[in-house]
Design an enzyme around this catalytic site. Structure first.
Site, short mmCIF file in Angstrom:
data_model
loop_
_atom_site.label_atom_id
_atom_site.label_comp_id
_atom_site.label_asym_id
_atom_site.label_seq_id
_atom_site.Cartn_x
_atom_site.Cartn_y
_atom_site.Cartn_z
CD GLU A 80 -2.81 1.44 0.45
OE1 GLU A 80 -3.78 2.13 0.76
OE2 GLU A 80 -2.71 0.91 -0.68
CG ASP A 108 -3.85 -2.92 2.31
OD1 ASP A 108 -3.86 -2.09 1.38
OD2 ASP A 108 -4.87 -3.30 2.90
#
Length: 252
Positions: A80, A108
């Protein structure tokens, strides 16, 4: 809301959020709630990663003080916060190196200890509802899901919370602080309700002209994770242990 975000979050987090919104053609002047949500999600991802390493024995350890120990490896790879092209490059490299199944959607984080991708969620609603939405979208048992709320609740795949209790408590405390600071400024209701958000946007636009000349206080401390947003193959160079950097919103 925009002023609050710039005061409350580290400038590097704000910059990453701005780039993410620009990449998807979104206007942060209008989508102020999304701007706040992206910054919050980014910070939680970085806090999730901060201070967690793997030692020579393959054990997960938490290190918070500066330490030149070059034998420590970061436990989490941060995906992310990167642009989509670089993010997929990192994911592909991880899959080629570890044999992990390539996810359908960008996750992420990657956990080198548990050998799994992680999807982090931050919700203003009930955690179990958001968890089910994430699970139905991802539809993969190979991606671990961990949801946090602004009320201190959390939910994770198979009740496996990955981090130690203290690390999770830091994240929960930060989220609770953000909620309280929003509430103090009359922003929380609009953050939760789209209807209220439209009303707040009108107020924000009116007040921007009045506040244009005022100085803005921001925290210049950088989350350790923000210093290491680089391709995973450079991980061996990231050997310094990291110092705590939990940001606090300035008071009015």
């Amino acid at each position: 809301m925009e002023d609050f975000v710039r005061q409350c979050f580290n400038p590097m987090i704000v910059e990453l959020a701005e780039k993410a919104m620009k990449e998807y053609g979104e206007d942060l002047k209008i989508e102020t709630n999304k701007f706040a949500a992206i910054c919050t999600h980014l910070e939680v991802c970085f806090m999730y990663s901060d201070f967690h390493f793997i030692n020579e024995q393959g054990e997960s350890i938490v290190v918070e003080l500066d330490d030149p120990n070059a034998l420590l490896k970061h436990r989490f790879e941060i995906i992310e916060g990167r642009d989509r092209t670089m993010a997929w490059t990192v994911v592909n490299s991880i899959c080629n190196t570890t044999g992990a199944e390539k996810p359908k959607f960008l996750p992420d984080l990657y956990d080198y200890k548990e050998n799994r991708f992680i999807e982090i969620g931050v919700t203003r609603r009930e955690v179990h509802i958001y968890y089910l939405e994430k699970a139905n979208k991802i539809k993969s048992e190979n991606t671990h899901i961990h949801i946090f709320s602004f009320t201190g609740e959390e939910m994770a795949t198979k009740a496996d919370y990955t981090l130690d209790e203290e690390s999770r408590a830091r994240i929960k405390t930060r989220l609770f602080t953000i909620r309280q600071e929003m509430a103090n400024r009359g922003l929380w209701d609009s953050f939760v309700s789209p209807k209220e958000a439209k009303k707040q946007l009108k107020k924000d636009l009116k007040s921007q002209e009045q506040c244009a000349g005022l100085p803005t206080k921001v925290s210049r401390r950088t989350s350790p994770a923000l210093r290491i947003l680089e391709p995973m193959w450079m991980d061996s160079n990231r050997t310094a242990a990291l110092r705590a950097s939990f940001l606090k919103c300035p008071k009015k």
